[in-house]
Design an enzyme around this catalytic site. Structure first.
Site, short mmCIF file in Angstrom:
data_model
loop_
_atom_site.label_atom_id
_atom_site.label_comp_id
_atom_site.label_asym_id
_atom_site.label_seq_id
_atom_site.Cartn_x
_atom_site.Cartn_y
_atom_site.Cartn_z
N ARG A 168 0.82 -1.22 0.00
CA ARG A 168 0.00 0.00 0.00
C ARG A 168 0.85 1.26 0.00
O ARG A 168 0.40 2.32 -0.45
CB ARG A 168 -0.99 -0.03 1.17
CG ARG A 168 -2.11 -1.02 0.91
CD ARG A 168 -3.06 -1.10 2.05
NE ARG A 168 -2.78 -2.22 2.92
CZ ARG A 168 -3.16 -2.29 4.19
NH1 ARG A 168 -3.80 -1.29 4.73
NH2 ARG A 168 -2.88 -3.36 4.90
N GLU A 194 1.85 -10.45 13.96
CA GLU A 194 1.18 -11.02 15.12
C GLU A 194 1.39 -12.54 15.16
O GLU A 194 1.64 -13.12 16.22
CB GLU A 194 -0.31 -10.68 15.06
CG GLU A 194 -1.01 -10.94 16.38
CD GLU A 194 -2.45 -10.51 16.34
OE1 GLU A 194 -2.86 -9.92 15.33
OE2 GLU A 194 -3.14 -10.79 17.33
C1 PRP Z 1 0.01 -3.04 6.64
C2 PRP Z 1 0.16 -1.56 6.39
C3 PRP Z 1 1.58 -1.29 6.81
C4 PRP Z 1 1.80 -2.29 7.93
C5 PRP Z 1 1.74 -1.61 9.28
O1 PRP Z 1 0.58 -3.71 5.54
O2 PRP Z 1 -0.02 -1.26 4.99
O3 PRP Z 1 2.50 -1.57 5.77
O4 PRP Z 1 0.75 -3.26 7.82
O5 PRP Z 1 1.87 -2.55 10.30
P1 PRP Z 1 2.98 -2.50 11.42
O6 PRP Z 1 3.23 -1.05 11.75
O7 PRP Z 1 2.36 -3.25 12.56
O8 PRP Z 1 4.19 -3.17 10.89
P2 PRP Z 1 0.38 -5.25 5.25
O9 PRP Z 1 1.58 -5.97 5.78
O10 PRP Z 1 -0.95 -5.68 5.77
O11 PRP Z 1 0.45 -5.42 3.70
P3 PRP Z 1 -0.04 -4.61 2.41
O12 PRP Z 1 0.42 -3.19 2.50
O13 PRP Z 1 0.65 -5.35 1.32
O14 PRP Z 1 -1.54 -4.69 2.34
MG MG Z 2 1.51 -2.36 4.06
#
Ligand code: PRP
Ligand code: MG
Length: 172
Positions: free
Chosen positions: A60, A97
């Protein structure tokens, strides 16, 4: 559009990806041309003027890093999830997690001494952003800041990134 109105488009989706978790969805913000512009402009306002490169976190973070790079002439470097890059300079694990994940830095993308901002959509526990900072710094570059749209304060990401310049457009 004013930033505060753009951020009103943030959608809260209960019980995703698991029961009890509220997913903060930026999709309606990014899908609105005026809101997208307001958010990207506001991110830029907080980026340190020495910055040369945006390191955008898969996936994202890519949606925000690319318009910043194009709009303000930064280079854009993707920090990728494993197995996507043909040539990896370095990798860094971080905790989820359940289990662990990893970010990879592409070869020949960041040079020592460059000033780099880390960009992502959400700061939650800060594990992802911390791994990103580690990769950039181990490449010999300087992290000018960590910029996100949304910070979930209860999860302690800002504390985890203590000593770094963290900026969020909205904290909940
Ligand atoms: C989510 C979000 C951040 C991260 C934040 O990404 O977009 O990158 O989690 O979490 P944290 O601060 O606890 O590390 P995700 O890993 O779900 O993947 P995506 O962006 O590919 O959807
Ligand atoms: Mg992410």
């Amino acid at each position: 559009m004013k930033l505060e109105n753009a951020l009103k488009l943030l959608r809260e989706v209960p019980d995703f990806p698991r029961p009890g978790v509220v997913f903060r969805d930026l999709t309606p913000v990014l899908a609105d041309p005026d809101a997208l512009r307001a958010v990207v402009d506001a991110l830029q306002d907080d980026i340190h003027p020495d910055t040369q490169v945006v390191a955008a976190i898969e996936s994202r973070g890519f949606l925000l890093g690319a318009p910043l790079g194009y709009g303000w002439r930064y280079g854009v470097v993707p920090l990728r999830k494993p197995g996507k890059l043909p040539s990896v300079a370095d990798r860094e694990p971080y905790e989820l997690e359940y289990g662990t994940a990893e970010l990879e830095l592409p070869s020949e993308a960041i040079r020592p001494g460059q000033h780099v901002v880390i960009v992502d959509d959400v700061l939650a526990t800060g594990g992802t952003a911390e791994a990103a900072c580690t990769l950039v710094e181990r490449a010999g570059a300087i992290v000018t800041g960590v910029s996100v749209v949304l910070e979930i304060t209860a999860l302690g990401g800002r504390e985890r990134l203590a000593g770094r310049n963290v900026s969020a457009l909205l904290a909940v």
